[in-house]
Design a protein around this motif. Structure first.
Motif, mmCIF file in Angstrom:
data_model
loop_
_atom_site.group_PDB
_atom_site.id
_atom_site.type_symbol
_atom_site.label_atom_id
_atom_site.label_comp_id
_atom_site.label_asym_id
_atom_site.label_seq_id
_atom_site.Cartn_x
_atom_site.Cartn_y
_atom_site.Cartn_z
ATOM 1 N N ILE A 119 0.815 -1.220 0.000
ATOM 2 C CA ILE A 119 0.000 0.000 0.000
ATOM 3 C C ILE A 119 0.848 1.269 0.000
ATOM 4 O O ILE A 119 0.555 2.213 -0.746
ATOM 5 C CB ILE A 119 -0.989 -0.028 1.182
ATOM 6 C CG1 ILE A 119 -2.026 -1.146 0.958
ATOM 7 C CG2 ILE A 119 -1.693 1.316 1.346
ATOM 8 C CD1 ILE A 119 -3.005 -1.323 2.091
ATOM 9 N N PRO A 120 1.917 1.371 0.803
ATOM 10 C CA PRO A 120 2.718 2.598 0.770
ATOM 11 C C PRO A 120 3.317 2.901 -0.603
ATOM 12 O O PRO A 120 3.534 4.068 -0.940
ATOM 13 C CB PRO A 120 3.813 2.330 1.806
ATOM 14 C CG PRO A 120 3.206 1.346 2.748
ATOM 15 C CD PRO A 120 2.371 0.460 1.883
ATOM 16 N N ALA A 121 3.570 1.869 -1.407
ATOM 17 C CA ALA A 121 4.144 2.103 -2.736
ATOM 18 C C ALA A 121 3.158 2.780 -3.675
ATOM 19 O O ALA A 121 3.565 3.407 -4.666
ATOM 20 C CB ALA A 121 4.610 0.787 -3.346
ATOM 21 N N ALA A 122 1.857 2.650 -3.376
ATOM 22 C CA ALA A 122 0.806 3.352 -4.135
ATOM 23 C C ALA A 122 0.874 3.096 -5.633
ATOM 24 O O ALA A 122 0.772 4.014 -6.445
ATOM 25 C CB ALA A 122 0.854 4.855 -3.840
ATOM 26 N N HIS A 123 1.034 1.840 -6.016
ATOM 27 C CA HIS A 123 1.033 1.502 -7.439
ATOM 28 C C HIS A 123 -0.385 1.643 -7.999
ATOM 29 O O HIS A 123 -1.302 0.976 -7.516
ATOM 30 C CB HIS A 123 1.511 0.059 -7.652
ATOM 31 C CG HIS A 123 2.930 -0.187 -7.262
ATOM 32 N ND1 HIS A 123 3.984 0.444 -7.889
ATOM 33 C CD2 HIS A 123 3.470 -1.002 -6.318
ATOM 34 C CE1 HIS A 123 5.122 0.029 -7.347
ATOM 35 N NE2 HIS A 123 4.843 -0.842 -6.401
ATOM 36 N N PRO A 124 -0.595 2.476 -9.020
ATOM 37 C CA PRO A 124 -1.946 2.669 -9.568
ATOM 38 C C PRO A 124 -2.311 1.588 -10.587
ATOM 39 O O PRO A 124 -2.651 1.867 -11.735
ATOM 40 C CB PRO A 124 -1.849 4.048 -10.220
ATOM 41 C CG PRO A 124 -0.428 4.131 -10.687
ATOM 42 C CD PRO A 124 0.386 3.365 -9.668
ATOM 43 N N VAL A 125 -2.236 0.327 -10.151
ATOM 44 C CA VAL A 125 -2.435 -0.804 -11.053
ATOM 45 C C VAL A 125 -3.710 -1.583 -10.739
ATOM 46 O O VAL A 125 -3.998 -2.600 -11.376
ATOM 47 C CB VAL A 125 -1.218 -1.756 -11.023
ATOM 48 C CG1 VAL A 125 0.000 -1.073 -11.623
ATOM 49 C CG2 VAL A 125 -0.927 -2.239 -9.590
ATOM 50 N N GLY A 126 -4.471 -1.111 -9.752
ATOM 51 C CA GLY A 126 -5.717 -1.780 -9.391
ATOM 52 C C GLY A 126 -6.818 -1.486 -10.393
ATOM 53 O O GLY A 126 -6.808 -0.460 -11.077
ATOM 54 N N ALA A 127 -7.780 -2.396 -10.478
ATOM 55 C CA ALA A 127 -8.871 -2.257 -11.434
ATOM 56 C C ALA A 127 -10.149 -2.834 -10.842
ATOM 57 O O ALA A 127 -10.116 -3.636 -9.902
ATOM 58 C CB ALA A 127 -8.533 -2.954 -12.745
#
Length: 302
Positions: A123-131
């Motif tokens: 979560i801290p990395a905040a990768h915008p890869v969710g869908a």
């Protein structure tokens, strides 16, 4: 002030996805990293548990008592057996853009289509890869319907089912959106900002909609339940005895009990002022909720 009742002596790591099953008068929920599905009989206080094949993030029931669930690698059909056993069939598997991803928040719309979203577990990395995906028995997996999410959360529908809510609870987002929702096709449109949680305490985690059409969200990190009107105005807040409430759901005979799951921090130092973190709670806020739709009901057109 609504009295808060602690319902579980066991303390769960990441309690999520509470679902009231009317035919059993029982509450189900999950503990994600433990791969567990739990069942509470409020009349006796008994809690049973089953272990899934992977991390179990979100669940919904069908009319026969089977479970459709979002796990690590896809959407699964689960059947709870004796002795805590679970039989599982993977129904669909989206292409995950990165390792270390799983499904997160999910539930059925009012027409019985199952919706669930994915997230990267760092979560801290905040990768915008969710869908966000939709699954139906007729059409299988559809999507991504929404993408670019960091920590997908907050799915809920208005009482008539013609408005959908979605949030991103990541600290770098903290937003809740509303969509117009076509109940015939299961298609959201006209995405707009509903609540900017950067202006309120906590992050928007799991949510529920009451019979008045108001949106309740667990304000994670702030230890509160927040109720927003359909216009996005905060009209009520309830303090909880834990900092990380994770999801809420209405249940009970009259759907006037609000059940709340919570998260237990890993560090002992973070437990000093919240020893009950990870427990299941219940309160009666003086508001009625709505039953959750079963998968495939009332009519699976899309």
């Amino acid at each position: 002030m609504a009295a808060i009742e602690r319902l579980s002596d066991p303390l769960f790591t990441v309690g999520e996805s509470p679902v009231w099953r009317t035919s059993e008068s029982a509450l189900y929920w999950v503990d994600i990293p433990a791969k567990k599905i739990h069942r509470l009989d409020p009349a006796s206080g008994r809690i049973d548990a089953w272990t899934g094949p992977e991390q179990v993030a979100c669940i919904a029931f069908d009319a026969e008592g089977g479970i459709i669930a979002g796990l690590e690698t896809g959407i699964f059909a689960l059947r709870l057996g004796n002795g805590g056993t679970v039989s599982s069939t993977r129904l669909a598997a989206p292409a995950m853009p990165m390792p270390n991803m799983r499904f997160n928040d999910g539930r059925c719309d009012r027409q019985g289509r199952f919706w669930a979203g994915t997230m990267h577990q760092d979560i801290p990395a905040a990768h915008p890869v969710g869908a966000l995906y939709r699954y139906s028995a007729l059409h299988g997996l559809t999507g991504p319907v929404e993408n670019g999410l960091m920590t997908q959360n907050g799915l809920a529908w208005s009482p008539k089912g013609d408005r959908m809510y979605l949030s991103d609870s990541n600290p770098k987002a903290q937003l809740v959106w509303a969509f117009d929702y076509d109940t015939d096709t299961g298609t959201p449109s006209n995405k707009r900002l509903f609540v900017d949680m950067n202006l309120h305490p906590g992050r928007p985690d799991g949510a529920a909609v009451d019979a008045d059409g108001c949106y309740w969200t667990c304000a994670n990190d702030a230890g509160q339940l927040l109720r927003f009107t359909p216009e996005g105005k905060l009209d009520r807040s309830i303090a909880l005895p834990v900092k990380k409430p994770s999801m809420c759901a209405f249940g009970g005979v009259n759907f006037d009990t609000l059940y709340v799951t919570s998260i237990r921090p890993a560090k002992e130092a973070d437990l000093v002022d919240q020893p009950a973190a990870g427990a299941l709670f219940a309160l009666r806020p003086g508001i009625q909720g709505l039953p959750e739709a079963e998968f495939g009901a009332p009519k699976h057109n899309a």
